[in-house]
Write a protein that holds these residues in place. Structure first.
Motif, PDB file in Angstrom:
ATOM      1  N   LEU A  84      34.341  52.928  49.797  1.00 54.75           N
ATOM      2  CA  LEU A  84      34.021  52.106  48.636  1.00 54.75           C
ATOM      3  C   LEU A  84      35.103  52.225  47.572  1.00 54.75           C
ATOM      4  N   LEU A  85      35.517  53.438  47.295  1.00 50.31           N
ATOM      5  CA  LEU A  85      36.595  53.641  46.327  1.00 50.31           C
ATOM      6  C   LEU A  85      37.894  53.025  46.840  1.00 50.31           C
ATOM      7  N   GLY A  86      38.112  53.085  48.148  1.00 53.64           N
ATOM      8  CA  GLY A  86      39.283  52.447  48.750  1.00 53.64           C
ATOM      9  C   GLY A  86      39.255  50.937  48.569  1.00 53.64           C
ATOM     10  N   LEU A  87      38.082  50.330  48.741  1.00 52.31           N
ATOM     11  CA  LEU A  87      37.968  48.882  48.525  1.00 52.31           C
ATOM     12  C   LEU A  87      38.254  48.508  47.082  1.00 52.31           C
ATOM     13  N   TYR A  88      37.754  49.314  46.146  1.00 50.99           N
ATOM     14  CA  TYR A  88      38.060  49.068  44.742  1.00 50.99           C
ATOM     15  C   TYR A  88      39.569  49.162  44.494  1.00 50.99           C
ATOM     16  N   LEU A  89      40.187  50.228  45.026  1.00 49.06           N
ATOM     17  CA  LEU A  89      41.620  50.437  44.822  1.00 49.06           C
ATOM     18  C   LEU A  89      42.437  49.295  45.400  1.00 49.06           C
ATOM     19  N   PHE A  90      42.187  48.931  46.656  1.00 49.42           N
ATOM     20  CA  PHE A  90      42.994  47.889  47.295  1.00 49.42           C
ATOM     21  C   PHE A  90      42.674  46.503  46.745  1.00 49.42           C
ATOM     22  N   GLY A  91      41.436  46.278  46.290  1.00 48.64           N
ATOM     23  CA  GLY A  91      41.111  45.025  45.606  1.00 48.64           C
ATOM     24  C   GLY A  91      41.870  44.907  44.298  1.00 48.64           C
ATOM     25  N   ALA A  92      41.944  46.011  43.557  1.00 46.09           N
ATOM     26  CA  ALA A  92      42.694  46.015  42.299  1.00 46.09           C
ATOM     27  C   ALA A  92      44.177  45.780  42.560  1.00 46.09           C
ATOM     28  N   LEU A  93      44.702  46.401  43.607  1.00 50.31           N
ATOM     29  CA  LEU A  93      46.117  46.190  43.937  1.00 50.31           C
ATOM     30  C   LEU A  93      46.382  44.740  44.339  1.00 50.31           C
ATOM     31  N   ALA A  94      45.459  44.141  45.079  1.00 48.60           N
ATOM     32  CA  ALA A  94      45.616  42.730  45.460  1.00 48.60           C
ATOM     33  C   ALA A  94      45.667  41.848  44.216  1.00 48.60           C
ATOM     34  N   LEU A  95      44.776  42.118  43.254  1.00 46.02           N
ATOM     35  CA  LEU A  95      44.784  41.337  42.011  1.00 46.02           C
ATOM     36  C   LEU A  95      46.032  41.607  41.184  1.00 46.02           C
ATOM     37  N   PHE A  96      46.539  42.826  41.248  1.00 42.62           N
ATOM     38  CA  PHE A  96      47.782  43.136  40.532  1.00 42.62           C
ATOM     39  C   PHE A  96      48.928  42.267  41.059  1.00 42.62           C
ATOM     40  N   PHE A  97      48.992  42.081  42.368  1.00 39.60           N
ATOM     41  CA  PHE A  97      50.084  41.307  42.956  1.00 39.60           C
ATOM     42  C   PHE A  97      49.878  39.800  42.856  1.00 39.60           C
ATOM     43  N   THR A  98      48.620  39.343  42.805  1.00 41.36           N
ATOM     44  CA  THR A  98      48.380  37.897  42.797  1.00 41.36           C
ATOM     45  C   THR A  98      48.121  37.325  41.413  1.00 41.36           C
ATOM     46  N   GLY A  99      47.574  38.144  40.520  1.00 38.64           N
ATOM     47  CA  GLY A  99      47.107  37.619  39.250  1.00 38.64           C
ATOM     48  C   GLY A  99      45.705  37.062  39.410  1.00 38.64           C
ATOM     49  N   GLY A 100      45.166  36.512  38.346  1.00 38.90           N
ATOM     50  CA  GLY A 100      43.774  36.075  38.335  1.00 38.90           C
ATOM     51  C   GLY A 100      43.507  34.700  38.890  1.00 38.90           C
ATOM     52  N   GLY A 101      44.528  33.891  39.090  1.00 37.62           N
ATOM     53  CA  GLY A 101      44.325  32.538  39.593  1.00 37.62           C
ATOM     54  C   GLY A 101      44.012  31.549  38.481  1.00 37.62           C
ATOM     55  N   LYS A 102      43.804  30.301  38.866  1.00 37.28           N
ATOM     56  CA  LYS A 102      43.628  29.249  37.858  1.00 37.28           C
ATOM     57  C   LYS A 102      42.262  29.272  37.184  1.00 37.28           C
ATOM     58  N   TYR A 103      41.295  30.012  37.727  1.00 40.08           N
ATOM     59  CA  TYR A 103      39.982  30.102  37.103  1.00 40.08           C
ATOM     60  C   TYR A 103      39.877  31.279  36.136  1.00 40.08           C
ATOM     61  N   ALA A 104      40.989  31.870  35.795  1.00 42.96           N
ATOM     62  CA  ALA A 104      41.025  32.951  34.813  1.00 42.96           C
ATOM     63  C   ALA A 104      41.111  32.372  33.416  1.00 42.96           C
ATOM     64  N   PHE A 105      40.612  33.106  32.442  1.00 50.35           N
ATOM     65  CA  PHE A 105      40.656  32.661  31.058  1.00 50.35           C
ATOM     66  C   PHE A 105      42.098  32.546  30.544  1.00 50.35           C
ATOM     67  N   SER A 106      42.916  33.503  30.923  1.00 49.17           N
ATOM     68  CA  SER A 106      44.309  33.526  30.489  1.00 49.17           C
ATOM     69  C   SER A 106      45.209  33.447  31.709  1.00 49.17           C
ATOM     70  N   LYS A 107      46.181  32.514  31.697  1.00 45.36           N
ATOM     71  CA  LYS A 107      47.000  32.285  32.892  1.00 45.36           C
ATOM     72  C   LYS A 107      48.498  32.242  32.635  1.00 45.36           C
ATOM     73  N   ASN A 108      48.939  32.315  31.399  1.00 46.24           N
ATOM     74  CA  ASN A 108      50.342  32.036  31.103  1.00 46.24           C
ATOM     75  C   ASN A 108      51.175  33.244  30.713  1.00 46.24           C
ATOM     76  N   ASN A 109      50.604  34.422  30.700  1.00 44.15           N
ATOM     77  CA  ASN A 109      51.329  35.625  30.342  1.00 44.15           C
ATOM     78  C   ASN A 109      51.799  36.326  31.612  1.00 44.15           C
TER      79      ASN A 109
END
Length: 133
Positions: free
Chosen positions: A105-130
């Protein structure tokens, strides 16, 4: 079927963020004493234990909303690494009683966070231009 990467990123943001937020909220009602004890055993000041609220409440909220997703995901991943090495270091190379990784479970959290770090939040995120989005 058309690929919708942004919907997938939203789903990852919501699932990782909401699930970890529940862990952080549970610590608000007294769960911090366990962490204070671990920090003290390492010879570090107890106030460092309150950093868990940054990694388990503030970062997940930012990830859910999509504000500075990459930065929040980096903080979240660091929080996961600290949890692994402080509380679960004996389980890193272990299997659980049902055959999965003992800290999956902690591994899924870690690798999910890393995936988001590399991809960003996508177009449905509140902030997209920074750069940190």
């Amino acid at each position: 079927m058309k690929k919708n990467t942004d919907a997938g990123l939203l789903l990852i943001r919501l699932s990782i963020g909401l699930l970890m937020l529940l862990h952080g909220l549970a610590k608000l009602s007294g769960g911090i004493n366990f962490i204070k004890g671990m920090v003290s055993q390492l010879g570090l000041p107890q106030f460092l234990a309150y950093g868990v609220f940054v990694g388990e409440i503030l970062a997940p909220i930012a990830i859910i909303i999509g504000i500075r997703t990459r930065l929040a995901s980096a903080v979240f991943a660091i929080n996961c690494l600290v949890a692994i090495f402080m509380a679960h270091s004996n389980d890193i190379f272990s299997l659980g009683k049902h055959g999965g990784w003992a800290i999956e479970l902690l591994g899924l959290y870690l690798f999910g966070a890393l995936a988001l770090f590399f991809t960003g939040g996508g177009k449905y995120a509140f902030s997209k231009n920074n750069i940190w989005d």
